[in-house]
Design an enzyme around this catalytic site. Structure first.
Site, PDB file in Angstrom:
ATOM      1  N   ASP A 267      10.243  11.291  -6.927  1.00  0.00           N
ATOM      2  CA  ASP A 267       9.948   9.734  -7.266  1.00  0.00           C
ATOM      3  C   ASP A 267      10.052  10.710  -8.707  1.00  0.00           C
ATOM      4  O   ASP A 267       8.766  11.187  -9.085  1.00  0.00           O
ATOM      5  CB  ASP A 267       9.159   9.741  -6.664  1.00  0.00           C
ATOM      6  CG  ASP A 267       8.580   8.131  -6.963  1.00  0.00           C
ATOM      7  OD1 ASP A 267       8.055   7.269  -5.906  1.00  0.00           O
ATOM      8  OD2 ASP A 267       9.139   7.450  -7.865  1.00  0.00           O
TER       9      ASP A 267
ATOM     10  N   ASP B 122      10.770   5.027 -10.853  1.00  0.00           N
ATOM     11  CA  ASP B 122       9.076   4.109 -11.184  1.00  0.00           C
ATOM     12  C   ASP B 122       9.930   3.093 -11.926  1.00  0.00           C
ATOM     13  O   ASP B 122       9.899   3.957 -13.335  1.00  0.00           O
ATOM     14  CB  ASP B 122       8.235   4.931 -10.883  1.00  0.00           C
ATOM     15  CG  ASP B 122       7.667   3.853 -10.717  1.00  0.00           C
ATOM     16  OD1 ASP B 122       6.110   3.644 -11.747  1.00  0.00           O
ATOM     17  OD2 ASP B 122       7.131   3.557  -9.776  1.00  0.00           O
TER      18      ASP B 122
ATOM     19  N   GLU C 146      13.745   1.409  -9.577  1.00  0.00           N
ATOM     20  CA  GLU C 146      12.964   0.461  -9.407  1.00  0.00           C
ATOM     21  C   GLU C 146      12.869  -0.256 -10.653  1.00  0.00           C
ATOM     22  O   GLU C 146      11.971   0.323 -11.282  1.00  0.00           O
ATOM     23  CB  GLU C 146      11.136   1.188  -8.802  1.00  0.00           C
ATOM     24  CG  GLU C 146      10.567   0.045  -8.409  1.00  0.00           C
ATOM     25  CD  GLU C 146       8.997   0.235  -8.644  1.00  0.00           C
ATOM     26  OE1 GLU C 146       8.396  -0.783  -7.939  1.00  0.00           O
ATOM     27  OE2 GLU C 146       8.912   0.458  -9.214  1.00  0.00           O
TER      28      GLU C 146
ATOM     29  N   HIS D 171       5.317   1.481  -0.362  1.00  0.00           N
ATOM     30  CA  HIS D 171       3.737   1.662  -0.852  1.00  0.00           C
ATOM     31  C   HIS D 171       3.069   0.732  -1.531  1.00  0.00           C
ATOM     32  O   HIS D 171       1.814   0.592  -1.821  1.00  0.00           O
ATOM     33  CB  HIS D 171       3.844   3.154  -1.331  1.00  0.00           C
ATOM     34  CG  HIS D 171       4.319   3.120  -2.712  1.00  0.00           C
ATOM     35  ND1 HIS D 171       5.367   2.925  -2.897  1.00  0.00           N
ATOM     36  CD2 HIS D 171       3.980   3.426  -4.044  1.00  0.00           C
ATOM     37  CE1 HIS D 171       5.716   2.768  -4.344  1.00  0.00           C
ATOM     38  NE2 HIS D 171       4.633   2.792  -4.705  1.00  0.00           N
ATOM     39  N   ASP D 172       4.240  -0.497  -1.635  1.00  0.00           N
ATOM     40  CA  ASP D 172       3.398  -1.291  -2.543  1.00  0.00           C
ATOM     41  C   ASP D 172       2.899  -2.863  -2.201  1.00  0.00           C
ATOM     42  O   ASP D 172       2.828  -4.095  -2.970  1.00  0.00           O
ATOM     43  CB  ASP D 172       4.817  -1.614  -3.911  1.00  0.00           C
ATOM     44  CG  ASP D 172       4.079  -0.032  -4.927  1.00  0.00           C
ATOM     45  OD1 ASP D 172       4.784  -0.532  -5.883  1.00  0.00           O
ATOM     46  OD2 ASP D 172       2.974  -0.103  -5.020  1.00  0.00           O
TER      47      ASP D 172
HETATM   48  O1  TEU Z   1       5.371  -0.223  -8.692  1.00  0.00           O
HETATM   49  C1  TEU Z   1       5.921  -1.341 -10.015  1.00  0.00           C
HETATM   50  C2  TEU Z   1       5.447  -2.654  -9.629  1.00  0.00           C
HETATM   51  O2  TEU Z   1       5.920  -3.205 -10.100  1.00  0.00           O
HETATM   52  C3  TEU Z   1       4.410  -2.659  -8.688  1.00  0.00           C
HETATM   53  O3  TEU Z   1       3.470  -2.268  -9.697  1.00  0.00           O
HETATM   54  C4  TEU Z   1       3.472  -4.469  -8.616  1.00  0.00           C
HETATM   55  O4  TEU Z   1       3.714  -4.497  -9.751  1.00  0.00           O
HETATM   56  C5  TEU Z   1       2.955  -4.130  -7.905  1.00  0.00           C
HETATM   57  O5  TEU Z   1       2.097  -3.257  -6.900  1.00  0.00           O
HETATM   58  C6  TEU Z   1       3.421  -5.403  -6.718  1.00  0.00           C
HETATM   59  O6  TEU Z   1       2.331  -6.221  -6.473  1.00  0.00           O
HETATM   60  C7  TEU Z   1       5.454   1.133  -9.445  1.00  0.00           C
HETATM   61  C8  TEU Z   1       5.100   2.049  -7.828  1.00  0.00           C
HETATM   62  O7  TEU Z   1       5.644   1.297  -6.763  1.00  0.00           O
HETATM   63  C9  TEU Z   1       3.486   1.866  -7.556  1.00  0.00           C
HETATM   64  O8  TEU Z   1       3.197   2.191  -6.832  1.00  0.00           O
HETATM   65  C10 TEU Z   1       3.052   2.081  -9.172  1.00  0.00           C
HETATM   66  O9  TEU Z   1       1.638   1.312  -9.133  1.00  0.00           O
HETATM   67  C11 TEU Z   1       3.384   1.332 -10.418  1.00  0.00           C
HETATM   68  O10 TEU Z   1       5.015   1.353 -10.907  1.00  0.00           O
HETATM   69  C12 TEU Z   1       3.355   2.303 -11.733  1.00  0.00           C
HETATM   70  O11 TEU Z   1       3.543   3.239 -11.451  1.00  0.00           O
END
Ligand code: TEU
Length: 559
Positions: free
Chosen positions: A98, A206, A263, A335-336
């Protein structure tokens, strides 16, 4: 020319803190992952994507990195990492790291230096700006722009010692790097080479489409209760984004054997065609967010039922839009996101299998998030104190401060909190699901007594067995990986149906995404009567009525 390997690969995402704990401290680690390699090899996946395992104050689940070239002590050591990587390669699996370079942790030496004084050589490695003229520095309203952070509140933090604000699109402990500064870019490329020299096989990047900001830093429109505005138009797919991503590719990603996936929240199909066009040398594929926003009302916390026609319209557009150029990634969970079987299934193993079939038979590279292959569900949260996710905790505090009903806010968290994805992996029915012999950092779902890997391993009818078959099908049937996609029945509210065609092989995929029987209104149903059932939840071939949550994959040879 041979198709890139990743077009027929399946990626498995591991959230290391919640996968397997060999150390007994309740936190997953690299040795734990190594102890589960037989499981991953047996599942048949080709690539492991590791969510961050770097040193981190863990303000945002590890996506706040304080040292890019080491392993966080909770997870192990660089020696543990090297051993895991060698073992993975020895078992025929690849490893993708990542890459979190839109921002660092505020405890990263780069930022510690940058905030130390206005004339520090690293000051311009981040976005520092003076308070808005006329206002009281540090008081809401004097921030350089009115942008909201993704984690509630302003996207700017005031630094009293140097009298300026720094930008953080996510938490205050995640200051954004200034990619306008070539020193920053070169430092990132050097760090990526450091991992590639160690043998890793690529990067999941990310929020990589946020690294280019509109340097005029205009205010954004205020939507909703305010006071902060939406700055997305000034940092999503910014003015120099393709220049930066192409520069990164040329500097680091020219080895054709690597996998790069960006992403990209808010990315449009048009932009995705540019990012994933091989001729432009940017990334291999992107994570787009259109489908995971289909049940969002005023916000992600305001959950609305999914209209299957909207999902077909969205996936259909992306399948057609990236058919000639570029490539799709395919995902439900990560994970989100909350668990798909709870979100758009009915929580049952059958709905988990059919949602798996629906996604994996599309054209693109599928991503399986740990536990999705078992049908793991959302957690029955009962109290705000159980949550650990900063986005959820900050949202709750913000909503309560605005006078919202705590029970209502908790309902939203139960449905969509990121912590639903982060509860420990359910290996067996024992205490703590075989995840740890210690106290898990996040509670284990009580339904692990039914839903766990041990119970499903040898069960021919389990979700796990179904996922093994889906992954094997992508490896054995080239039409699954490379066949042309055609959506069918776009207006049907229950049945998701489409075909895949490669040379003389044609597949028909039928999925009943509802809890009631569904007729299949195809134009020439009889033409599929002699088709072979490749994979079905009910063992029934043909195009007759689908039982609740039934799915079928049929194959025929066409002239
Ligand atoms: O996620 C980006 C992102 O779009 C998410 O934060 C999203 O806004 C949210 O989870 C949806 O509700 C990436 C990573 O995957 C996330 O875990 C991190 O929190 C974020 O970037 C910041 O690094």
């Amino acid at each position: 020319m041979a198709e890139p390997w990743w077009k027929s690969a399946v990626v498995y995402q591991i959230y290391p803190r919640s996968f397997a704990d060999a150390g007994g401290d309740g936190i997953g680690d690299l040795a734990g992952i190594e102890s589960k390699l037989d499981y991953l090899v047996d599942l048949g996946v080709d690539v492991i994507w590791l969510s961050p395992v770097y040193p981190s104050p863990w303000d945002d689940g590890g996506y706040d990195i304080s040292d890019y070239e080491d392993i966080g002590p909770d997870f192990g050591t660089l020696a543990d990492f090297d051993r895991l990587l060698a073992t993975l390669h020895g078992r025929g699996l690849k490893l993708v790291m990542d890459l979190v370079v839109n921002h660092t942790s505020d405890e990263h030496p780069w930022f510690v230096e940058s905030r130390s004084s206005r004339d520090n050589p690293r000051r311009d490695w981040y976005w520092w700006r003076p308070p808005r003229p006329g206002g009281q520095p540090g008081v809401p309203g004097t921030e350089p722009t009115n942008w909201a952070s993704f984690f509630s509140g302003s996207a700017w933090e005031f630094d009293l010692p140097t009298g300026e604000y720094y930008l953080h699109l996510f938490s205050g402990k995640q200051p954004d790097l200034n990619w306008e500064n070539p020193e920053v870019r070169q430092a990132v490329y050097a760090m990526m080479r450091w991992w590639l020299d160690r043998g890793v096989d690529g990067f999941r990047m990310d929020v990589i489409n946020m690294i280019s900001k509109d340097t005029a830093l205009p205010d954004g429109p205020v939507r909703g209760p305010g006071p902060y505005g939406d700055g997305a138009a000034f940092f999503i797919d910014g003015p120099r984004i393709h220049e930066f991503v192409n520069e990164m590719h040329k500097a680091v990603l020219t080895d054709g054997d690597l996998l790069s996936v960006g992403e990209m929240p808010g990315v449009t199909l048009e932009e995705a065609r540019l990012f994933t066009d091989p001729a432009r040398a940017e990334v291999d594929m992107v994570f787009q967010f259109e489908h995971v926003g289909l049940d969002h009302g005023l916000s992600k916390w305001d959950v609305h039922p999914l209209d299957l026609r909207d999902l077909k319209a969205s996936f259909g557009r992306w399948q057609a839009g990236l058919a000639g150029v570029g490539w799709n990634s395919l995902y439900w969970d990560n994970h989100d996101q909350p668990r798909i079987v709870s979100r758009w299934g009915d929580g049952s193993p059958l709905s988990a299998k059919t949602l798996g079939t629906l996604l994996h038979l599309h054209r693109g590279t599928p991503y399986v998030y740990q536990g999705e292959e078992l049908g793991m569900t959302n957690y029955p949260w009962s109290d705000i104190t159980q949550f650990r996710d900063i986005e959820s905790i900050d949202h709750y505090a913000d909503a309560i401060a605005r006078g919202a009903d705590p029970e209502l806010v908790l309902t939203g968290l139960r449905q969509v909190s990121r912590d639903n994805a982060r509860t420990p992996m359910q290996w067996d029915a024992s205490v703590n699901a075989g995840f740890t012999t210690g106290t898990p950092w996040l509670p284990v779902n009580p339904n692990h007594s039914e839903i766990n890997a041990a119970a499903q391993r040898d069960d021919p009818d389990s979700v796990l067995t179904h996922y093994k078959r889906l992954i094997a099908l992508r490896h054995e049937e080239r039409a699954v990986a490379l066949g042309d996609f055609t959506m069918l029945l776009p207006e049907d509210r229950q049945v998701y149906a489409f075909t895949r065609r490669l040379d003389s092989t044609e597949l028909l995929v039928l999925c009943n995404v509802s809890g009631t029987p569904a007729a299949v209104e195809l134009p020439e149903p009889a033409s599929w009567d002699s088709a072979e059932l490749l994979l079905g939840t009910h063992g029934t071939a043909g195009t007759g009525t689908l039982q609740p949550w039934e799915s079928r994959v049929l194959r025929r040879v066409v002239a």
